[in-house]
Design a protein around this motif. Structure first.
Motif, short mmCIF file in Angstrom:
data_model
loop_
_atom_site.label_atom_id
_atom_site.label_comp_id
_atom_site.label_asym_id
_atom_site.label_seq_id
_atom_site.Cartn_x
_atom_site.Cartn_y
_atom_site.Cartn_z
N LEU A 65 0.82 -1.21 0.00
CA LEU A 65 0.00 0.00 0.00
C LEU A 65 0.86 1.27 0.00
O LEU A 65 0.46 2.29 -0.55
CB LEU A 65 -0.97 -0.02 1.19
CG LEU A 65 -2.02 -1.15 1.12
CD1 LEU A 65 -2.94 -1.11 2.33
CD2 LEU A 65 -2.85 -1.06 -0.16
N LEU A 66 2.07 1.18 0.59
CA LEU A 66 2.97 2.34 0.53
C LEU A 66 3.48 2.54 -0.90
O LEU A 66 3.56 3.67 -1.38
CB LEU A 66 4.16 2.13 1.48
CG LEU A 66 3.92 2.45 2.96
CD1 LEU A 66 5.16 2.15 3.79
CD2 LEU A 66 3.51 3.91 3.16
N VAL A 67 3.80 1.43 -1.58
CA VAL A 67 4.24 1.56 -2.98
C VAL A 67 3.09 2.13 -3.83
O VAL A 67 3.29 3.01 -4.67
CB VAL A 67 4.73 0.21 -3.56
CG1 VAL A 67 5.18 0.38 -5.00
CG2 VAL A 67 5.87 -0.36 -2.74
N MET A 68 1.86 1.64 -3.55
CA MET A 68 0.68 2.17 -4.27
C MET A 68 0.59 3.68 -4.05
O MET A 68 0.36 4.46 -4.99
CB MET A 68 -0.59 1.47 -3.76
CG MET A 68 -1.86 1.97 -4.40
SD MET A 68 -3.34 1.36 -3.53
CE MET A 68 -3.39 2.47 -2.13
N SER A 69 0.78 4.09 -2.81
CA SER A 69 0.73 5.49 -2.44
C SER A 69 1.77 6.30 -3.23
O SER A 69 1.48 7.36 -3.76
CB SER A 69 1.03 5.58 -0.93
OG SER A 69 0.53 6.73 -0.39
N ARG A 70 2.98 5.75 -3.33
CA ARG A 70 4.08 6.42 -4.05
C ARG A 70 3.76 6.50 -5.54
O ARG A 70 3.97 7.53 -6.16
CB ARG A 70 5.37 5.61 -3.82
CG ARG A 70 6.59 6.15 -4.52
CD ARG A 70 7.17 7.35 -3.78
NE ARG A 70 8.28 7.94 -4.51
CZ ARG A 70 8.15 8.93 -5.42
NH1 ARG A 70 6.96 9.42 -5.69
NH2 ARG A 70 9.21 9.42 -6.03
N LYS A 71 3.25 5.40 -6.08
CA LYS A 71 2.96 5.37 -7.52
C LYS A 71 1.84 6.36 -7.88
O LYS A 71 1.80 6.86 -9.00
CB LYS A 71 2.52 3.95 -7.95
CG LYS A 71 3.62 2.92 -7.88
CD LYS A 71 4.66 3.15 -8.93
CE LYS A 71 5.79 2.13 -8.88
NZ LYS A 71 6.94 2.55 -9.67
N LEU A 72 0.91 6.58 -6.94
CA LEU A 72 -0.21 7.48 -7.22
C LEU A 72 0.04 8.88 -6.66
O LEU A 72 -0.88 9.70 -6.57
CB LEU A 72 -1.51 6.90 -6.65
CG LEU A 72 -1.90 5.49 -7.13
CD1 LEU A 72 -3.25 5.09 -6.58
CD2 LEU A 72 -1.92 5.42 -8.66
N SER A 73 1.27 9.14 -6.23
CA SER A 73 1.68 10.45 -5.70
C SER A 73 0.82 10.90 -4.51
O SER A 73 0.48 12.07 -4.38
CB SER A 73 1.63 11.51 -6.80
OG SER A 73 2.33 11.09 -7.92
N ILE A 74 0.45 9.95 -3.66
CA ILE A 74 -0.31 10.26 -2.45
C ILE A 74 0.68 10.32 -1.28
O ILE A 74 1.52 9.42 -1.14
CB ILE A 74 -1.39 9.17 -2.17
CG1 ILE A 74 -2.41 9.16 -3.32
CG2 ILE A 74 -2.08 9.41 -0.83
CD1 ILE A 74 -3.37 7.97 -3.26
N ALA A 75 0.58 11.38 -0.46
CA ALA A 75 1.51 11.55 0.67
C ALA A 75 1.41 10.34 1.61
O ALA A 75 0.35 9.72 1.74
CB ALA A 75 1.18 12.83 1.42
N PHE A 76 2.55 10.04 2.27
CA PHE A 76 2.63 8.85 3.13
C PHE A 76 2.03 9.04 4.53
O PHE A 76 2.04 8.12 5.32
CB PHE A 76 4.11 8.45 3.31
CG PHE A 76 4.69 7.69 2.16
CD1 PHE A 76 3.89 7.22 1.12
CD2 PHE A 76 6.05 7.43 2.09
CE1 PHE A 76 4.42 6.53 0.06
CE2 PHE A 76 6.60 6.73 1.04
CZ PHE A 76 5.78 6.29 0.02
N ASN A 77 1.53 10.26 4.85
CA ASN A 77 1.14 10.48 6.25
C ASN A 77 -0.02 9.61 6.73
O ASN A 77 -0.22 9.44 7.93
CB ASN A 77 0.88 11.96 6.54
CG ASN A 77 0.06 12.62 5.45
OD1 ASN A 77 -0.51 11.90 4.63
ND2 ASN A 77 0.01 13.94 5.43
N TRP A 78 -0.76 8.97 5.81
CA TRP A 78 -1.86 8.09 6.22
C TRP A 78 -1.35 6.89 7.01
O TRP A 78 -2.06 6.36 7.86
CB TRP A 78 -2.66 7.60 5.00
CG TRP A 78 -1.87 6.78 4.02
CD1 TRP A 78 -1.20 7.23 2.92
CD2 TRP A 78 -1.62 5.36 4.07
NE1 TRP A 78 -0.58 6.18 2.28
CE2 TRP A 78 -0.81 5.03 2.96
CE3 TRP A 78 -2.01 4.35 4.94
CZ2 TRP A 78 -0.39 3.73 2.70
CZ3 TRP A 78 -1.59 3.05 4.68
CH2 TRP A 78 -0.79 2.76 3.58
#
Lengths: 274, 109
Positions: A22-35
Motif C-alpha cells: 500500500l505504501l508503494v501504491m501510495s508512491r505510484k499514485l503520488s499520495i503523501a505517506f502520512n496516512w
C-alpha cells in the motif's frame, strides 16, 4: 529467543507485506505517506484493546468471541481490499506502460480519499489481530524479567526482519513502471482476499458453526506448512495444504468480486477504444 | 442440485443441530505441557475439544494438520471443534511454548 523471533516474524510478515504494497501504491499514485501514521496508530490502539479485553472476548458468545472477532476483522480487511481493487482497476487499462508515477491530478484517481481511508482501515485492522497476539505473548512473561527480556529481544529481532523484508520489497517494486506494479498489486489483492476468506471459514469451522468434511486435496507432500516455504505462504496468502470444500467456496466468494471488477473494466476499456 | 447443496450448507450452519450429539474430550495445559499428550478420538466423527489452561500464562493451541489455531488465556478454557477426521495421527503444539507443549490427536475406529 528463537521461538520469540519465529512467532513474531510469523505475525508481522503479512502486515509488513500489506503495508509495503500500500505504501508503494501510495508512491505510484503520488499520495503523501502520512496516512500510514494514522494506520499504525489505529493498529496499535485496536490491538492493545483486543489484548486487554482478551478474557472477555474469549468468553463472549459462549466461548466463541475470539473467532467472531477474528472473522469480523478478516471480513473488514477483505471489504477494504475490494474497494481498493475497484479504484485501481481502471488504472490497469488506462496507464501508459512507460510511466513510473501517476500525478494525483489524474482523473482516474479522483476517489483517492476513499483509497486512503481503505488503506488506513486495511493496515489498522490487519495489525489489530496480529499485534494483539504479540501483546498477549509478551504479557505472559511479565512475571519473569529474564524471560521477558529474552522475549522482547527476540520480538525486536522478529520485527526488524519483517521490516527489512518490507523495505527490500518496497525498493524492488518502487522502481518498476506504475502499470506493472498495479498489475502485481491487483494479483496480490486477489490472493490475499482469497486467503483471508479461507481464514473466515476456518474460524467458523473451529467453533462448529460450519461442519468439516474430508479435505478436497492434500498438497502437503509438495509444500508442507511446516516447511519455510509453507510457513511463508501461510503467513502471506493463508496457504492451506488440505482445505475443506467450504473453505474453497469462501475463497471463490471473496475472489469473484475482484475478477468481475477486472472483467468489467476490461470490457469498458474495449468498448471505449472501438 | 444447487438448491439441495444450499440447504445442506444451511443445515451445516446450525450449531444447535450439529452440537447436539458431538462427543467431548478435554485436554489440560500444566507447566507448558499438554495432558494427555496423546488423545484418542473416534475417526469420521465431529469432536468437541475443551482445552483448559491451568498455567497462569497464555498459550496458543495450534495444528497445521487439524487446521486449528486458538489463543487460550492463563487460567481460562477454550472450545475447539475438530473432525470428522480420517484414521491417523494429527500433531498439535503450543505456539507460545513449542519446545515443550506438543501433543497428538489420534483418530481411530
Amino acid at each position: 529467543m528463537v521461538d520469540a523471533i519465529l512467532l513474531i516474524l510469523r505475525e508481522v510478515l503479512e502486515a509488513a507485506l500489506i503495508i509495503t504494497m500500500l505504501l508503494v501504491m501510495s508512491r505510484k499514485l503520488s499520495i503523501a505517506f502520512n496516512w500510514i501514521v494514522i494506520a499504525l496508530a489505529l493498529g496499535m490502539l485496536s490491538s492493545w484493546l483486543l489484548a486487554c479485553y482478551a478474557y472477555a472476548i474469549a468468553d463472549a458468545f459462549d466461548g466463541t468471541g475470539q473467532e467472531w472477532i477474528n472473522a469480523l476483522l478478516y471480513f473488514s480487511v477483505i471489504l477494504s481490499f475490494i474497494v481498493i481493487a475497484s479504484i485501481i482497476a481502471p488504472l490497469l487499462f488506462n496507464t501508459p506502460s512507460h510511466v513510473q508515477y501517476l500525478p494525483l491530478t489524474n482523473e482516474s484517481i479522483k476517489p483517492y480519499r476513499k483509497l486512503i481511508f481503505c488503506a488506513v482501515f486495511a493496515v489498522g485492522l490487519s495489525l489489530a489481530r496480529e499485534v494483539a497476539e504479540i501483546w498477549i505473548y509478551v504479557g505472559g512473561f511479565l512475571h519473569d524479567p529474564n524471560l521477558l527480556q529474552s522475549a522482547l529481544i527476540g520480538g525486536a529481532i522478529g520485527v526488524g526482519i519483517g521490516t527489512s523484508l518490507g523495505v527490500i520489497t518496497y525498493y524492488l517494486l518502487v522502481f518498476i513502471s506504475a502499470r506493472a506494479f498495479l498489475n502485481i498489486l491487483f494479483v496480490f489483492l486477489v490472493l490475499l482476499c482469497g486467503g483471508l476468506s479461507m481464514q473466515i471459514a476456518r474460524q467458523l469451522l473451529q467453533i462448529g458453526i460450519l461442519d468439516s468434511a474430508t479435505p478436497l486435496w492434500d498438497t502437503s507432500s509438495i509444500i508442507n506448512e511446516h516447511s519455510w516455504l509453507g510457513e511463508l505462504l501461510y503467513a502471506l496468502i493463508g496457504y492451506d495444504s488440505s482445505p475443506n470444500a467450504i473453505q474453497v467456496i469462501f475463497y471463490w466468494v471473496a475472489v469473484m468480486p475482484l475478477l468481475l471488477i477486472l472483467l468489467w473494466n476490461g470490457y469498458r476499456r474495449n468498448r471505449t477504444s472501438i | 442440485m444447487i438448491f439441495r447443496k444450499f440447504i445442506l450448507i444451511l443445515l451445516c450452519m446450525s450449531p444447535a443441530i450439529s452440537a447436539a450429539t458431538v462427543p467431548e474430550f478435554t485436554i489440560e495445559i500444566h507447566d507448558h505441557l499438554f495432558f494427555p499428550s496423546t488423545l484418542v478420538v473416534p475417526a469420521d466423527t465431529k469432536v468437541k475439544l475443551i482445552i483448559i489452561n491451568k498455567d497462569p500464562t497464555p498459550e496458543e493451541f495450534e495444528s497445521y494438520e487439524l487446521n486449528r489455531e486458538k489463543v487460550i488465556m492463563g487460567g481460562a478454557r477454550a472450545v475447539i471443534f475438530i473432525g470428522p477426521l480420517k484414521s491417523g495421527d494429527y500433531p498439535f503444539f503450543g505456539e507460545f511454548n513449542p519446545k515443550t507443549a506438543q501433543g497428538v490427536i489420534r483418530a481411530q475406529h
